[in-house]
Design a protein around this motif. Structure first.
Motif, mmCIF file in Angstrom:
data_model
loop_
_atom_site.group_PDB
_atom_site.id
_atom_site.type_symbol
_atom_site.label_atom_id
_atom_site.label_comp_id
_atom_site.label_asym_id
_atom_site.label_seq_id
_atom_site.Cartn_x
_atom_site.Cartn_y
_atom_site.Cartn_z
ATOM 1 N N CYS A 90 0.837 -1.211 0.000
ATOM 2 C CA CYS A 90 0.000 0.000 0.000
ATOM 3 C C CYS A 90 0.871 1.260 0.000
ATOM 4 C CB CYS A 90 -0.940 0.012 1.210
ATOM 5 S SG CYS A 90 -2.271 -1.197 1.086
ATOM 6 N N SER A 91 1.956 1.233 0.766
ATOM 7 C CA SER A 91 2.875 2.380 0.791
ATOM 8 C C SER A 91 3.575 2.541 -0.552
ATOM 9 C CB SER A 91 3.921 2.199 1.890
ATOM 10 O OG SER A 91 3.319 2.180 3.147
ATOM 11 N N ILE A 92 3.972 1.427 -1.162
ATOM 12 C CA ILE A 92 4.660 1.485 -2.455
ATOM 13 C C ILE A 92 3.734 2.053 -3.524
ATOM 14 C CG2 ILE A 92 5.628 0.062 -4.308
ATOM 15 C CD1 ILE A 92 6.802 -1.752 -2.137
ATOM 16 N N LEU A 93 2.468 1.652 -3.483
ATOM 17 C CA LEU A 93 1.514 2.139 -4.495
ATOM 18 C C LEU A 93 1.286 3.647 -4.394
ATOM 19 C CD1 LEU A 93 -1.070 -0.792 -4.516
ATOM 20 C CD2 LEU A 93 0.664 -0.247 -6.261
ATOM 21 N N LYS A 94 1.613 4.232 -3.254
ATOM 22 C CA LYS A 94 1.463 5.676 -3.088
ATOM 23 C C LYS A 94 2.643 6.454 -3.658
ATOM 24 C CE LYS A 94 -1.388 5.196 1.021
ATOM 25 N NZ LYS A 94 -1.437 5.327 2.477
ATOM 26 N N ALA A 98 6.956 5.846 -11.406
ATOM 27 C CA ALA A 98 6.953 4.421 -11.763
ATOM 28 C C ALA A 98 8.302 3.793 -11.429
ATOM 29 C CB ALA A 98 6.636 4.253 -13.244
ATOM 30 N N GLU A 99 9.371 4.551 -11.633
ATOM 31 C CA GLU A 99 10.714 4.040 -11.332
ATOM 32 C C GLU A 99 10.867 3.771 -9.828
ATOM 33 O OE1 GLU A 99 15.284 5.633 -11.452
ATOM 34 O OE2 GLU A 99 13.927 6.327 -13.030
ATOM 35 N N GLY A 100 10.328 4.665 -9.015
ATOM 36 C CA GLY A 100 10.384 4.486 -7.561
ATOM 37 C C GLY A 100 9.591 3.269 -7.115
ATOM 38 N N ARG A 101 8.398 3.082 -7.710
ATOM 39 C CA ARG A 101 7.588 1.903 -7.376
ATOM 40 C C ARG A 101 8.305 0.621 -7.791
ATOM 41 N NH1 ARG A 101 3.331 5.157 -9.157
ATOM 42 N NH2 ARG A 101 3.388 4.175 -11.207
ATOM 43 N N PHE A 102 8.891 0.619 -8.987
ATOM 44 C CA PHE A 102 9.603 -0.565 -9.471
ATOM 45 C C PHE A 102 10.774 -0.909 -8.545
ATOM 46 C CE2 PHE A 102 13.045 -2.517 -11.923
ATOM 47 C CZ PHE A 102 12.391 -3.667 -12.358
ATOM 48 N N LYS A 103 11.533 0.107 -8.149
ATOM 49 C CA LYS A 103 12.681 -0.116 -7.265
ATOM 50 C C LYS A 103 12.221 -0.665 -5.910
ATOM 51 C CE LYS A 103 16.894 2.146 -5.774
ATOM 52 N NZ LYS A 103 17.697 3.354 -5.787
#
Length: 178
Positions: A90-94, A98-103
């Motif tokens: 849930c925190s990642i989806l916030k 896109a690069e930050g979420r992928f990492k």
């Protein structure tokens, strides 16, 4: 950031203490079983279910204790781990980029894979109803969590190492040019 000796020493000590008490408890249970017909276990190791299958003793109370132990020592930790991953996802989806979420997802993937590979077979093997009893399936699931997952664990974490991946790419280039 919050880990320090006041936190990790009691955590380590409690993990060791719980493991020792659990092992001693099952060793005492097994030492009181009677075996008169067969001493051959149809399994890779002395699994409790395999021992209970060849004993002449009544194992109902031991099986109930084993189910309670499975819930406390396997299902509860697995549930807490999954709940923490729901919070992490849930925190990642916030995260906006896109690069930050992928990492962030790639950082969690190796641990989550290992957790699922270990707990999945364990939970299925020890918490399935007796009506789904298959010795071959039990042996395969046991082999998966006892041997395969610990063997894969270094590979799963090594593949996240940039130096290792670079060396692997270089080896692939050398092989292709030769």
């Amino acid at each position: 950031m919050i880990m320090n000796s006041r936190l990790y020493l009691p955590m380590s000590a409690s993990s060791w203490a719980i493991s020792i008490v659990n092992s001693l408890m099952y060793s005492c249970f097994i030492s009181t079983l009677s075996f008169c017909s067969s001493h051959t276990i149809d399994h890779f190791f002395c699994d409790l279910n395999a021992l209970y299958a060849i004993t002449t003793s009544d194992t109902r109370s031991r099986e109930i204790i084993m189910i309670i132990g499975d819930i406390v020592l396997a299902f509860v930790p697995f549930s807490l781990t999954m709940a923490s991953y729901v919070g992490i996802i849930c925190s990642i989806l916030k995260i906006n980029s896109a690069e930050g979420r992928f990492k962030a997802f790639s950082s969690c993937t190796s641990h989550l894979t290992t957790v699922m590979l270990f707990y999945g077979p364990v939970l299925f093997l020890y918490m399935k109803p007796k009506s789904i009893d298959s010795k071959t399936q039990d042996k395969i699931l046991s082999l998966l969590y006892v041997a395969v997952v610990p063997m894969l664990n270094p590979f799963v974490y090594t593949l996240r190492n940039k130096e290792f991946l670079g060396a692997l790419r270089n080896m692939a280039r050398i092989k292709i040019t030769i």
